[in-house]
Enzyme design. Structure first.
Site, PDB file in Angstrom:
ATOM      1  N   ARG A  52       0.934  -1.030  -0.060  1.00 29.45           N
ATOM      2  CA  ARG A  52      -0.041  -0.093  -0.108  1.00 29.45           C
ATOM      3  C   ARG A  52       0.854   1.098   0.079  1.00 29.45           C
ATOM      4  O   ARG A  52       2.243   0.984   0.098  1.00 29.45           O
ATOM      5  CB  ARG A  52      -0.914   0.062   1.175  1.00 29.45           C
ATOM      6  CG  ARG A  52      -0.541  -0.700   2.249  1.00 29.45           C
ATOM      7  CD  ARG A  52       0.021   0.163   3.454  1.00 29.45           C
ATOM      8  NE  ARG A  52      -0.166   1.462   3.523  1.00 29.45           N
ATOM      9  CZ  ARG A  52       0.894   2.486   3.721  1.00 29.45           C
ATOM     10  NH1 ARG A  52       2.031   2.230   3.596  1.00 29.45           N
ATOM     11  NH2 ARG A  52       0.642   3.874   3.587  1.00 29.45           N
ATOM     12  N   GLY A  53       0.177   2.427  -0.094  1.00 27.52           N
ATOM     13  CA  GLY A  53       0.936   3.386  -0.339  1.00 27.52           C
ATOM     14  C   GLY A  53       1.289   3.888  -2.054  1.00 27.52           C
ATOM     15  O   GLY A  53       1.456   2.880  -2.393  1.00 27.52           O
ATOM     16  N   ALA A  54       0.550   5.193  -2.379  1.00 24.92           N
ATOM     17  CA  ALA A  54       0.774   5.387  -3.808  1.00 24.92           C
ATOM     18  C   ALA A  54       1.842   4.801  -4.530  1.00 24.92           C
ATOM     19  O   ALA A  54       1.735   4.096  -5.604  1.00 24.92           O
ATOM     20  CB  ALA A  54       0.215   6.810  -3.906  1.00 24.92           C
ATOM     21  N   ARG A  95      -7.408  -0.133  -6.650  1.00 19.18           N
ATOM     22  CA  ARG A  95      -7.867   0.927  -5.904  1.00 19.18           C
ATOM     23  C   ARG A  95      -7.775   2.135  -6.694  1.00 19.18           C
ATOM     24  O   ARG A  95      -6.955   2.330  -7.751  1.00 19.18           O
ATOM     25  CB  ARG A  95      -6.646   1.073  -4.994  1.00 19.18           C
ATOM     26  CG  ARG A  95      -6.543  -0.051  -4.106  1.00 19.18           C
ATOM     27  CD  ARG A  95      -5.585   0.141  -2.895  1.00 19.18           C
ATOM     28  NE  ARG A  95      -6.200   0.931  -1.981  1.00 19.18           N
ATOM     29  CZ  ARG A  95      -5.585   1.661  -0.687  1.00 19.18           C
ATOM     30  NH1 ARG A  95      -4.321   1.495  -0.546  1.00 19.18           N
ATOM     31  NH2 ARG A  95      -6.236   2.420   0.002  1.00 19.18           N
ATOM     32  N   GLN A 202      -2.594   2.885   9.975  1.00 19.11           N
ATOM     33  CA  GLN A 202      -1.279   2.851   9.143  1.00 19.11           C
ATOM     34  C   GLN A 202      -0.141   3.737   9.984  1.00 19.11           C
ATOM     35  O   GLN A 202       0.957   3.481   9.914  1.00 19.11           O
ATOM     36  CB  GLN A 202      -1.235   3.411   7.783  1.00 19.11           C
ATOM     37  CG  GLN A 202      -2.002   2.600   7.117  1.00 19.11           C
ATOM     38  CD  GLN A 202      -3.576   3.055   6.779  1.00 19.11           C
ATOM     39  OE1 GLN A 202      -4.071   3.426   7.807  1.00 19.11           O
ATOM     40  NE2 GLN A 202      -4.004   2.678   5.501  1.00 19.11           N
ATOM     41  N   ASP A 243      -1.989  11.100  -2.444  1.00 18.17           N
ATOM     42  CA  ASP A 243      -2.347   9.946  -3.405  1.00 18.17           C
ATOM     43  C   ASP A 243      -2.816  10.668  -4.926  1.00 18.17           C
ATOM     44  O   ASP A 243      -2.712   9.995  -5.930  1.00 18.17           O
ATOM     45  CB  ASP A 243      -3.567   9.182  -2.881  1.00 18.17           C
ATOM     46  CG  ASP A 243      -3.208   8.217  -1.974  1.00 18.17           C
ATOM     47  OD1 ASP A 243      -2.992   8.611  -0.695  1.00 18.17           O
ATOM     48  OD2 ASP A 243      -2.949   6.940  -2.265  1.00 18.17           O
ATOM     49  N   ASN A 253      -5.547  12.571   0.181  1.00 13.51           N
ATOM     50  CA  ASN A 253      -4.700  11.677   1.012  1.00 13.51           C
ATOM     51  C   ASN A 253      -5.445  10.916   1.835  1.00 13.51           C
ATOM     52  O   ASN A 253      -6.815  11.150   1.840  1.00 13.51           O
ATOM     53  CB  ASN A 253      -3.617  12.616   1.615  1.00 13.51           C
ATOM     54  CG  ASN A 253      -2.557  11.654   2.045  1.00 13.51           C
ATOM     55  OD1 ASN A 253      -2.016  10.785   1.690  1.00 13.51           O
ATOM     56  ND2 ASN A 253      -2.123  11.948   3.279  1.00 13.51           N
ATOM     57  N   LYS A 254      -4.971  10.216   2.766  1.00 14.92           N
ATOM     58  CA  LYS A 254      -5.701   9.140   3.544  1.00 14.92           C
ATOM     59  C   LYS A 254      -6.739  10.110   4.383  1.00 14.92           C
ATOM     60  O   LYS A 254      -6.488  11.240   4.982  1.00 14.92           O
ATOM     61  CB  LYS A 254      -4.783   8.693   4.739  1.00 14.92           C
ATOM     62  CG  LYS A 254      -5.188   7.777   5.677  1.00 14.92           C
ATOM     63  CD  LYS A 254      -5.851   6.632   5.136  1.00 14.92           C
ATOM     64  CE  LYS A 254      -5.257   5.812   4.163  1.00 14.92           C
ATOM     65  NZ  LYS A 254      -6.446   4.848   3.352  1.00 14.92           N
TER      66      LYS A 254
HETATM   67  O1  MRU Z   1      -4.850   3.348   2.081  1.00 14.01           O
HETATM   68  P1  MRU Z   1      -3.178   3.687   2.102  1.00 14.01           P
HETATM   69  O2  MRU Z   1      -2.475   3.000   3.234  1.00 14.01           O
HETATM   70  O3  MRU Z   1      -2.610   3.101   0.629  1.00 14.01           O
HETATM   71  O4  MRU Z   1      -3.109   5.117   2.020  1.00 14.01           O
HETATM   72  C1  MRU Z   1      -1.801   5.739   1.859  1.00 14.01           C
HETATM   73  C2  MRU Z   1      -1.729   7.237   1.830  1.00 14.01           C
HETATM   74  O5  MRU Z   1      -2.719   7.762   2.174  1.00 14.01           O
HETATM   75  C3  MRU Z   1      -0.325   7.655   1.763  1.00 14.01           C
HETATM   76  O6  MRU Z   1      -0.349   8.964   2.664  1.00 14.01           O
HETATM   77  C4  MRU Z   1      -0.118   8.095   0.403  1.00 14.01           C
HETATM   78  O7  MRU Z   1      -0.344   6.935  -0.545  1.00 14.01           O
HETATM   79  C5  MRU Z   1       1.054   8.609   0.114  1.00 14.01           C
HETATM   80  S1  MRU Z   1       2.381   7.232   0.418  1.00 14.01           S
HETATM   81  C6  MRU Z   1       3.962   7.912  -0.138  1.00 14.01           C
END
Ligand code: MRU
Length: 350
Positions: A52-54, A95, A202, A243, A253-254
């Site tokens: 996970r994470g963009a 996603r 997270q 994201d 973002n999250k």
């Molecule tokens: O749902 P996730 O855990 O994939 O969400 C991640 C985030 O929102 C991060 O802040 C974003 O993807 C940037 S990661 C460098």
């Protein structure tokens, strides 16, 4: 290896042609490395946030598409191109919010289209090179983001971050955490605060874990403690990842990021968004046009609890991301430099 930072978040095992990821749903208790070859399993790993994470899901999908290409059972180029497109669209459906996923997959498909005159094994080997290039570029971009962010911070700062935009979300360094790693190496003495990040934690499971593994001074707080920290003057800057950046500077973002940004504005704390330029999506006009992923209700009502903590049949709203209005963002920091208002104009050159 006993430090999480010694592991690759996402990589290609070239010997057996598999995608290797750390299963992040098991952290911090167990470091389990998954080796995946089936596109369905890779889709599943992305959907269930095992990776996970963009930036990391972009790299995982690129490697996944390369592996899928080597499994195509045809020597007809048109059939091959259709097969790759189908796999690409399938992986992209895992996603919807992070633009890095479609960005990486588009890059991979372009390699096929630009080289359709070559034979299929040669195209597969170019796809492998491209996937490895996307990963190497991610490491380099994160490092540059760290340098550019560090230029805005002073020694001894209290820094707040939300969710995990760390090494576990990228190939290395992270985006929001990159300046924390560089500052740590250079004796900046940052005090880092990370919030838990309900509902998937997270911040608690991943950010607190990776930064403390690196030896940093990290304090974990619940999401609803951020205002209290800022009111006491403990936070000098907020650093978050993102994201998708829309053309007007709105940022997805999250979930919960926009709450932190709103409170930061109230207490005059700079709110910085750290992201590679690949996260900027000029084809999306504003945050209103960003598709926000909705996740299962169980993540809110029962996940992590010993028993369900909400009435049966209660309605649940569980968006995985929110949009922070560009007015609340002090700067967007990419590998190329620091972008400030007016975003509509200044994002164009990136
Ligand atoms: O749902 P996730 O855990 O994939 O969400 C991640 C985030 O929102 C991060 O802040 C974003 O993807 C940037 S990661 C460098």
């Amino acid at each position: 290896m006993d430090n999480i930072l010694d592991y690759d978040t996402v990589t290609l095992d070239e010997e057996d042609n598999t995608l290797e990821i750390i299963d992040q749903t098991q952290l911090p208790y167990r470091t389990q490395i998954l080796k995946l070859t089936e596109t369905k399993d890779i889709w599943d790993a992305i959907y269930h946030l095992k990776v996970r994470g963009a930036p990391a899901i972009g790299v995982a999908a690129a490697i996944g598409l390369y592996i899928a290409s080597t499994q195509a059972d045809t020597d007809d180029i048109e059939e091959f191109l259709n097969y790759v497109r189908e796999k690409k669209e399938y992986l992209n459906s895992a996603r919807p919010t992070a633009v890095n996923l479609s960005w990486a997959l588009e890059r991979m498909e372009k390699v096929c289209l630009d080289n359709r005159n070559l034979d299929i094994p040669k195209i597969c080997s170019l796809l492998k090179q491209e996937a490895l290039k996307i990963k190497a570029e991610d490491t380099e971009m994160c490092y540059r983001i760290g340098e550019n962010t560090l230029g805005l911070l002073d020694k001894g700062y209290g820094l707040l971050t939300h969710c995990n935009a760390g090494q576990l979300a990228t190939s290395r360094y992270g985006t929001a955490t990159s300046a924390m790693y560089l500052g740590y190496e250079r004796g900046y003495g940052f005090r880092i605060y990370c919030d838990e990040t309900r509902p998937l934690l997270q911040g608690a499971r991943l950010t607190a874990y990776e930064l403390s593994s690196a030896g940093m001074d990290v304090t974990l707080v619940c999401d609803n403690m951020v205002s209290s920290l800022m009111r006491q003057g403990l936070i000098n800057a907020v650093l978050v990842g993102c994201d998708r950046v829309a053309a007007n500077g709105d940022v997805a973002n999250k979930i919960g990021t926009s709450v932190v940004a709103t409170v930061a504005r109230r207490y005059n704390v700079p709110f910085y968004v750290c992201a590679p330029s690949s996260t900027i999506d000029l084809s999306t006009a504003s945050g209103n046009d960003i598709v926000i992923e909705q996740r299962p209700a169980e993540e809110v009502t029962e996940m992590w609890y010993e028993r369900r903590m909400a009435p049966d049949n209660i309605k649940v709203y569980n968006p995985a991301f929110d949009v922070t209005d560009h007015e609340l963002i002090s700067a967007i920091i990419t590998e190329k430099g620091v972008i400030r208002e007016p975003y509509l104009k200044n994002l164009k050159g990136f």
